[in-house]
Design a protein around this motif. Structure first.
Motif, PDB file in Angstrom:
ATOM      1  N   GLU A   1       0.827  -1.204   0.000  1.00 38.39           N
ATOM      2  CA  GLU A   1       0.000   0.000   0.000  1.00 38.39           C
ATOM      3  C   GLU A   1       0.862   1.255   0.000  1.00 38.39           C
ATOM      4  N   GLN A   2       1.937   1.239   0.759  1.00 36.22           N
ATOM      5  CA  GLN A   2       2.841   2.386   0.772  1.00 36.22           C
ATOM      6  C   GLN A   2       3.417   2.632  -0.621  1.00 36.22           C
ATOM      7  N   GLU A   3       3.791   1.557  -1.275  1.00 37.37           N
ATOM      8  CA  GLU A   3       4.345   1.677  -2.620  1.00 37.37           C
ATOM      9  C   GLU A   3       3.282   2.165  -3.599  1.00 37.37           C
ATOM     10  N   ALA A   4       2.056   1.643  -3.481  1.00 37.03           N
ATOM     11  CA  ALA A   4       0.982   2.056  -4.379  1.00 37.03           C
ATOM     12  C   ALA A   4       0.650   3.530  -4.192  1.00 37.03           C
ATOM     13  N   ASP A   5       0.668   4.012  -2.952  1.00 35.14           N
ATOM     14  CA  ASP A   5       0.417   5.427  -2.706  1.00 35.14           C
ATOM     15  C   ASP A   5       1.513   6.285  -3.326  1.00 35.14           C
ATOM     16  N   ARG A   6       2.752   5.854  -3.132  1.00 30.76           N
ATOM     17  CA  ARG A   6       3.882   6.638  -3.621  1.00 30.76           C
ATOM     18  C   ARG A   6       3.892   6.697  -5.149  1.00 30.76           C
ATOM     19  N   ILE A   7       3.783   5.545  -5.785  1.00 26.69           N
ATOM     20  CA  ILE A   7       3.823   5.496  -7.246  1.00 26.69           C
ATOM     21  C   ILE A   7       2.545   6.067  -7.843  1.00 26.69           C
ATOM     22  N   GLY A   8       1.430   5.849  -7.155  1.00 26.52           N
ATOM     23  CA  GLY A   8       0.170   6.404  -7.643  1.00 26.52           C
ATOM     24  C   GLY A   8       0.218   7.921  -7.727  1.00 26.52           C
ATOM     25  N   MET A   9       0.814   8.564  -6.727  1.00 26.78           N
ATOM     26  CA  MET A   9       0.916  10.025  -6.763  1.00 26.78           C
ATOM     27  C   MET A   9       1.832  10.480  -7.888  1.00 26.78           C
TER      28      MET A   9
ATOM     29  N   VAL B   1       0.752  12.884 -11.226  1.00 30.51           N
ATOM     30  CA  VAL B   1       1.434  14.074 -11.740  1.00 30.51           C
ATOM     31  C   VAL B   1       1.821  13.891 -13.201  1.00 30.51           C
ATOM     32  N   ASN B   2       2.327  12.700 -13.538  1.00 32.20           N
ATOM     33  CA  ASN B   2       2.724  12.435 -14.921  1.00 32.20           C
ATOM     34  C   ASN B   2       1.541  12.509 -15.884  1.00 32.20           C
ATOM     35  N   SER B   3       0.332  12.334 -15.351  1.00 33.14           N
ATOM     36  CA  SER B   3      -0.879  12.432 -16.174  1.00 33.14           C
ATOM     37  C   SER B   3      -1.431  13.855 -16.207  1.00 33.14           C
ATOM     38  N   GLY B   4      -0.721  14.770 -15.563  1.00 36.85           N
ATOM     39  CA  GLY B   4      -1.115  16.177 -15.609  1.00 36.85           C
ATOM     40  C   GLY B   4      -2.020  16.621 -14.494  1.00 36.85           C
ATOM     41  N   PHE B   5      -2.209  15.783 -13.460  1.00 41.24           N
ATOM     42  CA  PHE B   5      -3.106  16.127 -12.360  1.00 41.24           C
ATOM     43  C   PHE B   5      -2.331  16.694 -11.174  1.00 41.24           C
ATOM     44  N   ASP B   6      -3.061  17.334 -10.305  1.00 37.74           N
ATOM     45  CA  ASP B   6      -2.506  17.962  -9.119  1.00 37.74           C
ATOM     46  C   ASP B   6      -2.194  16.909  -8.065  1.00 37.74           C
ATOM     47  N   PRO B   7      -0.923  16.779  -7.607  1.00 40.47           N
ATOM     48  CA  PRO B   7      -0.622  15.779  -6.583  1.00 40.47           C
ATOM     49  C   PRO B   7      -1.358  16.034  -5.272  1.00 40.47           C
ATOM     50  N   PHE B   8      -1.735  17.307  -5.032  1.00 43.25           N
ATOM     51  CA  PHE B   8      -2.457  17.622  -3.804  1.00 43.25           C
ATOM     52  C   PHE B   8      -3.879  17.068  -3.809  1.00 43.25           C
ATOM     53  N   ALA B   9      -4.318  16.534  -4.971  1.00 45.84           N
ATOM     54  CA  ALA B   9      -5.650  15.931  -5.027  1.00 45.84           C
ATOM     55  C   ALA B   9      -5.745  14.731  -4.094  1.00 45.84           C
ATOM     56  N   MET B  10      -4.633  14.009  -3.914  1.00 44.19           N
ATOM     57  CA  MET B  10      -4.675  12.834  -3.048  1.00 44.19           C
ATOM     58  C   MET B  10      -4.898  13.214  -1.586  1.00 44.19           C
ATOM     59  N   PRO B  11      -4.104  14.128  -0.986  1.00 49.47           N
ATOM     60  CA  PRO B  11      -4.409  14.510   0.397  1.00 49.47           C
ATOM     61  C   PRO B  11      -5.773  15.176   0.537  1.00 49.47           C
ATOM     62  N   ARG B  12      -6.208  15.902  -0.496  1.00 48.31           N
ATOM     63  CA  ARG B  12      -7.554  16.494  -0.427  1.00 48.31           C
ATOM     64  C   ARG B  12      -8.607  15.397  -0.343  1.00 48.31           C
ATOM     65  N   MET B  13      -8.406  14.328  -1.115  1.00 48.36           N
ATOM     66  CA  MET B  13      -9.364  13.229  -1.086  1.00 48.36           C
ATOM     67  C   MET B  13      -9.360  12.557   0.278  1.00 48.36           C
ATOM     68  N   PHE B  14      -8.171  12.372   0.860  1.00 47.41           N
ATOM     69  CA  PHE B  14      -8.092  11.799   2.199  1.00 47.41           C
ATOM     70  C   PHE B  14      -8.848  12.658   3.208  1.00 47.41           C
ATOM     71  N   SER B  15      -8.645  13.963   3.119  1.00 49.13           N
ATOM     72  CA  SER B  15      -9.307  14.874   4.053  1.00 49.13           C
ATOM     73  C   SER B  15     -10.818  14.814   3.901  1.00 49.13           C
ATOM     74  N   ARG B  16     -11.266  14.704   2.662  1.00 45.80           N
ATOM     75  CA  ARG B  16     -12.709  14.648   2.413  1.00 45.80           C
ATOM     76  C   ARG B  16     -13.304  13.371   3.012  1.00 45.80           C
ATOM     77  N   ILE B  17     -12.583  12.265   2.846  1.00 48.99           N
ATOM     78  CA  ILE B  17     -13.043  10.996   3.416  1.00 48.99           C
ATOM     79  C   ILE B  17     -13.116  11.092   4.929  1.00 48.99           C
ATOM     80  N   GLN B  18     -12.106  11.693   5.514  1.00 51.80           N
ATOM     81  CA  GLN B  18     -12.077  11.836   6.965  1.00 51.80           C
ATOM     82  C   GLN B  18     -13.242  12.691   7.461  1.00 51.80           C
ATOM     83  N   ARG B  19     -13.498  13.792   6.776  1.00 45.82           N
ATOM     84  CA  ARG B  19     -14.599  14.676   7.193  1.00 45.82           C
ATOM     85  C   ARG B  19     -15.948  13.999   7.012  1.00 45.82           C
TER      86      ARG B  19
END
Length: 493
Positions: free
Chosen positions: A211-219, A223-241
Motif C-alpha cells: 500500500e505504501q508503494e501504491a500510494d507513492r507510485i500512484g501520486m 502528476v505524470n498524467s497532468g493532475f494535481d498531486p495535492f488531489a490525493m491529500p484532499r481526497m483523504f481529508s474529504r473521506i475523513q470529514r
C-alpha cells in the motif's frame, strides 16, 4: 434517461464487500502513506521473484475469471455516459503508469458507497459512489492512480509469493469466499477467515508495504498524467470529514485503515515535492455526471427537485440536476424548459445534447430523438453513449434491424461490455434474428460467468435451420471456447 441499471437477472444478490476482512491488496483501498520524493520510472523498485510464482498471462487469465464471477453476482452501473467517462480517465492514467500489460477491464458497480479496487490481471472496479464522494475529477483520478499502481507493481504476485513462504494462504479459497459472500455474507466471511487465519499478521504487514508503494507510485503517475498531486491529500481529508460530520456510515476502508492527520500531512508533504500540475480541468464532464448519479440514487425526488430549484438561479449545474430530476419524475415540459434555459455554451455540451434526446424519448417524441441523435451520430460515430442511445431510439421507432446493426458494431468495439450484449440480444429478438439472439446471449452469459446457460444457447443456435458451414464452424469454435472458460472457472475454485 439512460438507464444505468442492468436487467433483474443481473441485479440478483447484494454487492460484494471487498474491504471487510479480505486481503488488503484485493481490497485495494487508500491505505497507509509514506514519504515520497519525485522518482523516475527507471527508478521504480524491482519485484523480486514474483514471476516465479505467477506469470503475467496467468494473472490475466485469473483476472478474467474473477471478472466474470463479479459481473454475474454484483449489479453494474451501466449508464453509458458514466462508463465511457471512467474508461477515458482510466486509460489516461494507465498511459502514464508502469503497467507491463495494458489489457485493462473496467467494471463500474451500482453502489453509492465510496470504493474502488484492483484485481490481478488488469481488472479495475469502481463504485458509482466514488464520483459522489470526490469533489472533482482530480480527486477521482487520485484513487484510480492508486489502484493502477497496485497492478503495475504486481502486488498480487508478490503477496502470493509471500504467502507461499509464510502461510498456507490459497488465493482460490479467498476468491471463492468473496463470491460466496455475495450470496451469504456470514458464510463468505467465515470462508475468508479460515483461509487467512494462519497467516493473517504476516499477510497484513506485507500488504502495508504494498500500500505504501501504491500510494507513492500512484501520486507520481497522477502528476505524470497532468493532475494535481495535492488531489490525493484532499481526497483523504474529504473521506475523513465525511466520517466525522455527514452522519453517514464511513467508507468501508476507514473501518480498518483510518485516515489519520499524520497520513494527510505526509501526503501533503509528498505532494509539495512534486512539480505543479499541467492539468486543464474539464469544467463540466465530471460535475454533470455527478448530478446524474445524485438523481439516480435520490430516495426523494421531490425534495431533490426543491433543493435544485433553490440553487439553480446561481448554478447552471444545479439546473442540469433539476432537469434530470424532472425527467425522472415525469415532468417533461418543465424539464424541457429547464434545459432550454441553460447557458448557451453549456447547451452545446455533448452530455446536455444527449440529455435532450433522452427527454424526447422519455416523453414519447421518438422522431425528434432520432433526428437529434442522427446529427450526433454523424459527429461522434465512435461514441459509446451516442451509439447506445441512438440504438435505443431506433428500437423505439421499430427500426430493429438498424438498431441491431448499431449495437453489433458497439459489441465489436467493446466485447467485454455485458450491458451491450444484453441489449443486443433483446433487439435482435425484436428484429427476428433468432440465431443472433442465441449468439448475443451466449456472450452475455459468458461475461457473467454463467457457462451452463451460455453452452445451452450455443446448443439452441446449432439447432437452427439453414445454418451455413461458416455458421456451424463459428458456433462449434465458440462452444469449445465456452467449455474452456467453464473449466477455467472450475479449476480456479
Amino acid at each position: 434517461m439512460i438507464n444505468p441499471t442492468l436487467p433483474p437477472e443481473k441485479m440478483s444478490i447484494r454487492i460484494i464487500n471487498l474491504r471487510t476482512g479480505l486481503s488488503p491488496y484485493l481490497l485495494a483501498g487508500l491505505l497507509t502513506l509514506s514519504p515520497l520524493c519525485a522518482i523516475k520510472a527507471t527508478e521504480l523498485p524491482v519485484i523480486a521473484n514474483s514471476s516465479a510464482t505467477i506469470s503475467l498471462e496467468q494473472e490475466y487469465q485469473l483476472g478474467r475469471t474473477w471478472a466474470r464471477l463479479l459481473r454475474g453476482r454484483a449489479p453494474e452501473y451501466s449508464d453509458p455516459l458514466v462508463v465511457n467517462y471512467l474508461e477515458g480517465l482510466l486509460w489516461q492514467l494507465a498511459a502514464n503508469s508502469q503497467l507491463q500489460d495494458h489489457r485493462l477491464d473496467l467494471i463500474v458497480l451500482d453502489n453509492p458507497t465510496l470504493n474502488a479496487f484492483a484485481v490481478p490481471g488488469g481488472v479495475v472496479g469502481i463504485n458509482s459512489g466514488l464520483l459522489l464522494g470526490a469533489k472533482d475529477e482530480q480527486e477521482l483520478a487520485s484513487v484510480i492512480a492508486h489502484e493502477l499502481a497496485h497492478l503495475s507493481q504486481r502486488h498480487y504476485a508478490q503477496q502470493l509469493e509471500e504467502s507461499r513462504r509464510n502461510t498456507p494462504l490459497i488465493l482460490a479459497g479467498i476468491l471463492a469466499s468473496i463470491v460466496l459472500a455475495t450470496a451469504d455474507t456470514q458464510a463468505g466471511m467465515a470462508g475468508i477467515s479460515s483461509s487467512m487465519a494462519a497467516g493473517q499478521q504476516a499477510g497484513l504487514n506485507f500488504s502495508r508495504r504494498n500500500e505504501q508503494e501504491a500510494d507513492r507510485i500512484g501520486m507520481l503517475n497522477l502528476v505524470n498524467s497532468g493532475f494535481d498531486p495535492f488531489a490525493m491529500p484532499r481526497m483523504f481529508s474529504r473521506i475523513q470529514r465525511s466520517s466525522r460530520f455527514l452522519g453517514q456510515k464511513p467508507p468501508e476502508f476507514l473501518l480498518t485503515h483510518p485516515v489519520t492527520e499524520s497520513r494527510i500531512a505526509d501526503a501533503q508533504n509528498r505532494a509539495s515535492q512534486l512539480p505543479p500540475p499541467a492539468y486543464k480541468p474539464q469544467r463540466y464532464d465530471f460535475q454533470l455526471l455527478k448530478k446524474r448519479i445524485e438523481v439516480f440514487y435520490a430516495s426523494d425526488q421531490q425534495q431533490l427537485i426543491k433543493s435544485y430549484r433553490e440553487s439553480a438561479a446561481d448554478d447552471a449545474l444545479s439546473s442540469y440536476g433539476l432537469a434530470m430530476a424532472l425527467i425522472k419524475s415525469g415532468q417533461y415540459i418543465q424539464a424541457q424548459t429547464t434545459l432550454e434555459n441553460l447557458p448557451a455554451k453549456l447547451r452545446q455540451h455533448l452530455y446536455i445534447r444527449l440529455t435532450s434526446a433522452e427527454l424526447a424519448l422519455a416523453s414519447g417524441n421518438v422522431k425528434q430523438a432520432i433526428q437529434q441523435l442522427n446529427g450526433l451520430n454523424d459527429v461522434y460515430p465512435d461514441s459509446y453513449p451516442v451509439s447506445q442511445l441512438y440504438a435505443k431510439a431506433l428500437a423505439a421507432d421499430n427500426q430493429f434491424k438498424k438498431a441491431a446493426s448499431v449495437l453489433t458494431r458497439l459489441s465489436q468495439q467493446q466485447p467485454n461490455n455485458s450491458y451491450i450484449w444484453y441489449e443486443l440480444s433483446e433487439i435482435r429478438g425484436q428484429a427476428g434474428d433468432t440465431l443472433g439472439v442465441h449468439e448475443a446471449r451466449t456472450e452475455y452469459f459468458l461475461l457473467t460467468g454463467n457457462t451452463t446457460k451460455a453452452l445451452r444457447q450455443i446448443e439452441f443456435a446449432l439447432r437452427e435451420k439453414n445454418l451455413s458451414h461458416s455458421d456451424i464452424a463459428r458456433l462449434e469454435e465458440r462452444q469449445r471456447e465456452a467449455e474452456s472458460i467453464r473449466d477455467e472457472i472450475k479449476n480456479a475454485f
